[in-house]
Design a protein around this motif. Sequence first.
Motif, mmCIF file in Angstrom:
data_model
loop_
_atom_site.group_PDB
_atom_site.id
_atom_site.type_symbol
_atom_site.label_atom_id
_atom_site.label_comp_id
_atom_site.label_asym_id
_atom_site.label_seq_id
_atom_site.Cartn_x
_atom_site.Cartn_y
_atom_site.Cartn_z
ATOM 1 N N UNK A 55 0.849 -1.195 0.000
ATOM 2 C CA UNK A 55 0.000 0.000 0.000
ATOM 3 C C UNK A 55 0.885 1.245 0.000
ATOM 4 N N UNK A 56 0.498 2.233 -0.799
ATOM 5 C CA UNK A 56 1.179 3.527 -0.815
ATOM 6 C C UNK A 56 0.326 4.536 -0.049
ATOM 7 N N UNK A 57 0.907 5.158 0.972
ATOM 8 C CA UNK A 57 0.184 6.125 1.802
ATOM 9 C C UNK A 57 0.818 7.501 1.648
ATOM 10 N N UNK A 58 0.153 8.444 0.947
ATOM 11 C CA UNK A 58 0.694 9.799 0.801
ATOM 12 C C UNK A 58 0.905 10.472 2.155
ATOM 13 N N UNK A 59 2.002 11.220 2.273
ATOM 14 C CA UNK A 59 2.335 11.926 3.515
ATOM 15 C C UNK A 59 1.758 13.337 3.454
ATOM 16 N N UNK A 60 1.012 13.716 4.483
ATOM 17 C CA UNK A 60 0.398 15.045 4.539
ATOM 18 C C UNK A 60 1.092 15.885 5.607
ATOM 19 N N UNK A 61 1.652 17.014 5.170
ATOM 20 C CA UNK A 61 2.291 17.967 6.092
ATOM 21 C C UNK A 61 1.635 19.334 5.868
ATOM 22 N N UNK A 62 0.616 19.642 6.650
ATOM 23 C CA UNK A 62 -0.100 20.909 6.453
ATOM 24 C C UNK A 62 0.771 22.109 6.781
ATOM 25 N N UNK A 63 1.871 21.870 7.485
ATOM 26 C CA UNK A 63 2.734 22.969 7.935
ATOM 27 C C UNK A 63 3.821 23.331 6.937
ATOM 28 N N UNK A 64 3.991 22.548 5.880
ATOM 29 C CA UNK A 64 5.095 22.774 4.942
ATOM 30 C C UNK A 64 4.553 23.027 3.541
ATOM 31 N N UNK A 65 4.907 24.169 2.945
ATOM 32 C CA UNK A 65 4.453 24.517 1.609
ATOM 33 C C UNK A 65 5.639 24.459 0.644
ATOM 34 N N UNK A 66 5.664 23.402 -0.158
ATOM 35 C CA UNK A 66 6.790 23.210 -1.068
ATOM 36 C C UNK A 66 6.725 24.166 -2.261
ATOM 37 N N UNK A 67 5.537 24.720 -2.557
ATOM 38 C CA UNK A 67 5.447 25.718 -3.625
ATOM 39 C C UNK A 67 6.283 26.958 -3.289
ATOM 40 N N UNK A 68 6.356 27.275 -1.993
ATOM 41 C CA UNK A 68 7.171 28.413 -1.583
ATOM 42 C C UNK A 68 8.651 28.171 -1.910
ATOM 43 N N UNK A 69 9.105 26.937 -1.672
ATOM 44 C CA UNK A 69 10.517 26.627 -1.895
ATOM 45 C C UNK A 69 10.908 26.747 -3.357
ATOM 46 N N UNK A 70 9.964 26.478 -4.269
ATOM 47 C CA UNK A 70 10.272 26.526 -5.699
ATOM 48 C C UNK A 70 9.853 27.835 -6.357
ATOM 49 N N UNK A 71 9.326 28.766 -5.566
ATOM 50 C CA UNK A 71 8.910 30.058 -6.100
ATOM 51 C C UNK A 71 10.115 30.886 -6.544
ATOM 52 N N UNK A 72 9.905 31.738 -7.514
ATOM 53 C CA UNK A 72 10.948 32.641 -8.021
ATOM 54 C C UNK A 72 10.992 33.957 -7.247
ATOM 55 N N UNK A 73 10.154 34.078 -6.207
ATOM 56 C CA UNK A 73 10.001 35.370 -5.539
ATOM 57 C C UNK A 73 10.487 35.352 -4.094
ATOM 58 N N UNK A 74 11.481 34.531 -3.811
ATOM 59 C CA UNK A 74 12.113 34.595 -2.495
ATOM 60 C C UNK A 74 13.611 34.305 -2.649
ATOM 61 N N UNK A 75 14.368 34.743 -1.660
ATOM 62 C CA UNK A 75 15.795 34.466 -1.591
ATOM 63 C C UNK A 75 16.203 34.548 -0.124
ATOM 64 N N UNK A 76 17.403 34.093 0.196
ATOM 65 C CA UNK A 76 17.897 34.263 1.559
ATOM 66 C C UNK A 76 18.311 35.715 1.776
ATOM 67 N N UNK A 77 18.150 36.181 3.011
ATOM 68 C CA UNK A 77 18.496 37.556 3.385
ATOM 69 C C UNK A 77 19.972 37.809 3.058
ATOM 70 N N UNK A 78 20.203 38.734 2.167
ATOM 71 C CA UNK A 78 21.565 39.003 1.726
ATOM 72 C C UNK A 78 22.397 39.736 2.781
ATOM 73 N N UNK A 79 21.770 40.175 3.861
ATOM 74 C CA UNK A 79 22.497 40.815 4.954
ATOM 75 C C UNK A 79 22.885 39.823 6.050
ATOM 76 N N UNK A 80 22.479 38.560 5.856
ATOM 77 C CA UNK A 80 22.786 37.523 6.832
ATOM 78 C C UNK A 80 23.956 36.691 6.305
ATOM 79 N N UNK A 81 25.129 36.876 6.915
ATOM 80 C CA UNK A 81 26.323 36.206 6.424
ATOM 81 C C UNK A 81 26.257 34.699 6.495
ATOM 82 N N UNK A 82 25.499 34.177 7.459
ATOM 83 C CA UNK A 82 25.427 32.726 7.631
ATOM 84 C C UNK A 82 24.577 32.057 6.564
#
Length: 504
Positions: free
Chosen positions: A365-392
């Motif tokens: 049986x294949x059981x899809x995993x549901x994570x209501x807290x994680x939006x993967x569309x955000x990760x692949x969006x072209x409209x975000x980046x890491x804070x360029x003022x944060x050296x880490x």
Amino acid sequence: MAKEVLPEQLMNSVLGKLYDVLTNGDDVVPKSDDNYLAWLSVGMPYPKDELEFLSTGLTGVIRQPENSDGEKPVEKTPEEINQLLAQDVSRKYMQAENLARLCDMIPDTSGVTGDVTMNVWNPENTLSQAYNHILKFSQVANFEPDEKTKAKIARLRGLLQEKKIKKNIVTEEEEEVLQETPLVKLYNEKMQQYMSAALEYNTHRVNALSGKDPAAIHFWAMNAGILRNKVMAAKNDWITNGYKEEYDQIAAFIAQVEGRSMLTLKQQYIDDMEKARLTGLSSGSDFYYTSLLPGGFAESDSGWTEFTFRSSDYQSNYKFDSKKGGGGGGLSLGFFNVGGKGSYEKTKSTRKIDASQFRLSFKICQAPISRSWCNFNFLTSKYWRFDQNNGEFKDNMVSDGQVPPSGMIPAYTTTAIFVKDLNLYFGKQHAEITSEMTKASGGGFVSWGPFHAGGKYESNSQERDMSSSSDSQGIKIQGMQLIGFKCHMLPKSPDAKPDVKEWV
């Protein structure tokens, strides 16, 4: 004619067929969108009652003991009732924590240059930790949507997630949590039914394509139309009763306006994660509620498909190693002597198995995993980046998009793969091989490839047993076990549009 092979050669062929059944497609069942399969090094016994919270929720239930003499059970005082309810709630919270932590692991992608890989978990990071850092240390394009668009986004999100009030049993305070709406639950249930029909179709198609088993070929010739109709009916049911088109339209609209509403959406994603956060009773640390769909799959026969492997399948030259780059990997395919805490010592058997007499079967049986807290569309969006003022973090990559990918989240698990009622038969060698496996277990348990073949399994949080029996008809391993995951590799992320003028 006898064809004697080493255990790892035979298991290599078994996994090759299983891969084809799970991922390959045709004009009826499309090829899986997930990038690769990740097998567990050792199958994890998973009694169905450890997933009870998926179908009943985290609310406590009092179970009255059955009296063999027919007498009515003694009525309990309010204090005793509250104590029993608290015990049941605690048990379910521990179940939820165990599953959440298992699905929070990031699968290893090193060496993934083909379609599949062996599974080695990354102990240094988890999906929730990485996603939390991404939200915390990211910048988004500052395109504020108009009020009408904001209202529409809020209404559409309300169709996918609903707020519920739950009592935190640790603090005894009421808190707001997010859950899937009935629309999403129906969408996922109908999707799982479609996946089950597609799995059955693929199983018989692969058996027939091997061209080695006349019965399988006859079955396909006579019943392919029925199986095809079953797949199409399941898909139509998903569309008609599972809100497939509506769900897809909602997701498409939200994705379309991301560039104009990223600030609003990012804050919503932060809120979603916070509302899904729970605290483990024994560990005292936080975890994020995760579920498998549909919730009652473990207690039902629906959604389970019979998988078989016989001598004719071995003759069809299924090869797991040919599906992946580099060969080898973190999973050996021989027999293991497994000790405590899930550790194992490789005791690869040199005894060859007569593939012409070998049989293996189980339900899958294949059981899809549901994570209501994680939006993967955000990760692949072209409209975000890491804070360029944060050296880490400014030069960090979620995924570099290479093959194999690397980064904070190069891949994530999408579907859990469970099997139950595993049967093994080794023909004339059956008694000798059974004796060797029993001797190898040494009080622990034996596994073969990703399959647990009976005995005691210990993890950091609990101990699990799988009963097995052996007779002239084979080894029967009762119960359900988790053997692996379908995984999706992320493309390059972040991959921000260069023409964005203002980041916040």
